[in-house]
Design an enzyme around this catalytic site. Structure first.
Site, short mmCIF file in Angstrom:
data_model
loop_
_atom_site.label_atom_id
_atom_site.label_comp_id
_atom_site.label_asym_id
_atom_site.label_seq_id
_atom_site.Cartn_x
_atom_site.Cartn_y
_atom_site.Cartn_z
N ARG A 1 8.24 5.70 5.68
CA ARG A 1 7.63 4.34 5.80
C ARG A 1 7.59 3.80 7.22
NH1 ARG A 1 9.13 -0.87 2.12
NH2 ARG A 1 10.97 -1.13 3.42
N GLY B 1 4.44 0.08 5.76
CA GLY B 1 4.40 -0.12 4.52
C GLY B 1 3.26 -0.96 3.67
N ASP C 1 0.77 1.29 2.76
CA ASP C 1 0.07 2.08 1.64
C ASP C 1 -0.53 1.39 0.48
OD1 ASP C 1 0.50 5.26 1.33
OD2 ASP C 1 -0.18 4.13 -0.62
N SER D 1 4.84 5.00 0.18
CA SER D 1 5.89 4.98 1.23
C SER D 1 7.02 4.40 0.82
CB SER D 1 5.36 4.24 2.56
OG SER D 1 4.97 3.01 2.20
N CYS E 1 -5.38 -5.88 10.97
CA CYS E 1 -4.30 -6.45 10.28
C CYS E 1 -3.20 -6.01 11.22
CB CYS E 1 -3.92 -5.79 8.96
SG CYS E 1 -2.60 -6.58 8.38
N GLY F 1 2.49 4.55 12.23
CA GLY F 1 2.43 5.70 11.51
C GLY F 1 1.72 5.96 10.58
N TYR G 1 -12.24 6.90 2.21
CA TYR G 1 -11.28 6.77 3.44
C TYR G 1 -9.76 6.87 3.07
CZ TYR G 1 -9.21 4.30 7.39
OH TYR G 1 -8.28 4.07 8.37
N ASN H 1 -6.84 6.38 4.19
CA ASN H 1 -6.10 4.92 4.43
C ASN H 1 -6.26 4.02 3.54
OD1 ASN H 1 -4.10 5.57 6.01
ND2 ASN H 1 -5.55 4.85 8.08
N TYR H 2 -7.53 4.15 2.75
CA TYR H 2 -7.56 3.12 1.59
C TYR H 2 -7.38 3.93 0.35
CZ TYR H 2 -9.96 -0.01 4.68
OH TYR H 2 -10.36 -0.99 5.68
#
Ligand code: FDA
Length: 511
Positions: free
Chosen positions: A84, A87, A89, A94, A153, A159, A448, A450-451
């Protein structure tokens, strides 16, 4: 947790054997700080309930040797590692799992957050546990005319963000965070500490967007800083249905990817107390004098006026886009306690739009938005084109490049507790996603990484992967880069030591 005390006691003995001081950075469930430490970077309260599977322990390394010991002892005692950083995710992977029986620990990088900015070479080394806000603050402390093209954000961790791509207001000018990485320090499943030269170009390619918790643990990134003007202009224009929102959003699609690379546009579609609204947030890399005539010429339908806009430094524009009040101190970038969604639980899904959505398509979206409460559901559109169209799809694992007008995030927020409330919002969001099908990318329907969205497919709860199953969601995230990611994974981590519900499986796991 009492029944599973044995693996962690042996794990602790293993750690102490390697480093007798190490127990000060290990938090077991018996430790009075365990819950607050776990919760302090749970960024989606949906995964902070009594029913959420919890780690056996949290490990907060202060130096690289601590991570080497954790990897060695986790292997020996079969405790899965979830790394993590920030955090954020979307599915909580994570710090949690969908599998209630999984024995895992959280390796939390909060103490590894050093940042060194080198202005002459326009580079920085940043440890993975640093947040985007800490990075932007460190850059701003050295220079008003340097920046890094990552997310909006401030509490997002470096990471996870760079491991999945990382877009923000500079993406049309400079691409993604992962496009601007020059080197990295990584620990692999064998515990080897690698840099770009020693890891080789395949692994270095994979870690820049191929997903976290898969190829190793990233300790630090060497990044390329990019030039920005000392003054940028941020603007917000909100239009309701009665103020022609439908026509303006429709028109926006024909302009937005062709604007000069110095302009970035984000549109938020949601409801206020009485109607549907569209908020157009833009960032222009320059002063207001240059912006207004250009927008009058290229996108007159928006009717942008000076009073919609504020000039500021690029670092301050991050606070503007993140919704902080104007004149918030730059130090707000350092605040790790601020939660972007407040106490709201959320789920997000993503899409890519390649052909403008017709007016009738937006009218159907409005009907969907009317089904949920004020600002509990919406869509966020982010402009592509520019640099994003120039970077080849295979340059890094993130493949969503030329041909995309904009990216869409469909999202639902709710504060109510309980499974029933959650199911209501999740079903609404899935209905919206279903509705969007004809208007977005197909074969594959791109998403995506990361989403993170476990609805599009996943490994087993313990992360056991299957190439053929993973290929379906893997193509959505990575298109034709998926097979190369599998090859890299097979070469660097054939035993699938680093894994989760959506990590790339090694080929040996083909069953
Ligand atoms: P977290 O620590 O949860 O990690 C995410 C994943 O990466 C997990 O699988 C984790 O195990 C793994 N991981 C973490 N650190 C690692 C390391 N050092 N080495 C290897 N693997 C590691 N995205 C975007 O592009 N632009 C944006 O503006 C935003 N804004 C935004 C706002 C909010 C409120 C949220 C919740 C999320 C975003 N995101 C975003 C999405 C964000 O980029 C994504 O959730 C990142 O993976 C988060 O990285 P963290 O380190 O914070 O998450």
């Amino acid at each position: 947790g009492v029944t599973s005390s044995q693996p962690y006691e042996e794990f602790l003995q293993c750690l102490e054997f390697h480093d007798s001081n190490i127990t000060s950075i290990v938090y077991t469930r018996a430790n009075s700080s365990f819950s607050s430490l776990l919760e302090s970077s749970i960024r989606n309260p949906r995964f902070d309930t009594s029913a959420t599977p919890k780690p056996l322990l949290i490990f907060t390394p202060r130096q690289i040797s601590h991570i080497e010991s954790a990897i060695r002892c986790s292997r020996a005692h079969r405790i899965q590692i979830r790394v993590r950083s920030g955090g954020h995710d979307y599915e909580g992977l994570s710090y949690s799992t969908i599998s209630p029986s999984l024995t895992f620990l959280v390796l939390d990088l909060r103490n590894l957050r050093a940042i060194q900015v080198d202005v002459p070479s326009k580079t920085a080394w940043a440890q993975a546990g640093a947040t985007l806000g800490e990075l932007y603050y460190a850059i701003a402390a050295e220079s008003r005319t340097l920046a890094f093209p990552a997310g909006i954000c401030p509490t997002v961790g470096l990471g996870g963000q760079i491991s999945g791509g990382g877009w923000g207001t500079l993406l049309r000018k400079y691409g993604l965070a992962a496009d601007n990485v020059l080197d990295a320090t990584v620990i692999d499943a064998k515990g080897r500490i690698l840099n770009r030269a020693s890891m080789g170009e395949d692994l270095f390619w994979a870690i820049r967007g191929g997903g976290g918790n898969t190829f190793g643990i990233v300790i630090a990134w060497k990044i390329k800083l990019v030039p920005v003007p000392a003054t940028v202009t941020a603007c917000t224009v909100t239009r309701t249905l009665e103020q022609n929102a439908t026509e303006i959003v429709h028109r926006w699609q024909y302009v937005v990817d062709k604007l000069p690379n110095d302009v970035f546009f984000m549109v938020v579609l949601n409801t206020n107390a009485t109607t549907i609204q569209a908020s157009f947030n833009s960032l222009y890399l320059g002063g207001i004098e240059g912006l207004i005539p250009m927008m009058d010429a290229k996108f007159p339908d928006l009717g942008l006026r000076r009073e919609n806009c504020v000039e500021m430094s690029w670092a301050k524009s991050i606070l503007y886009f993140a919704g902080f009040p104007l004149n918030s101190p730059l130090e707000s970038l350092l605040d790790r306690t601020i939660s972007a969604t407040g106490s709201a639980k959320f789920k997000g899904k993503s899409d890519y739009v390649k052909e403008p959505i017709p007016i009738s398509g937006f009218e159907g979206i409005w009907e969907k938005l009317k089904e949920v409460g004020v600002q509990t559901g919406g869509l966020i559109l982010a402009s592509y084109g520019g640099k994003m169209s120039e970077i080849p799809e295979s340059s890094i694992p993130f493949p969503h490049r030329a041909g995309n007008i904009y990216q869409v995030e469909e999202v639902a927020f709710w504060v109510e507790d309980g499974v029933e409330a959650a199911d209501g919002y999740l079903n609404w969001l899935r209905g919206l996603y279903e509705y969007m099908t004809p208007y977005v990318s197909k074969n594959p329907r791109e998403a995506y990484a990361n989403y993170r969205d476990l609805d599009i497919g996943r490994n087993g709860g313990g992360g056991e992967g299957d190439y053929r199953r993973a290929r379906s969601w893997g193509s959505s995230y990575y298109k034709n880069n998926f097979d190369r990611l599998v090859r890299v994974k097979t070469a660097v981590d054939p035993a699938n030591f680093f894994r989760n519900e959506q990590s790339i499986p090694p080929l040996s796991s083909w069953r």
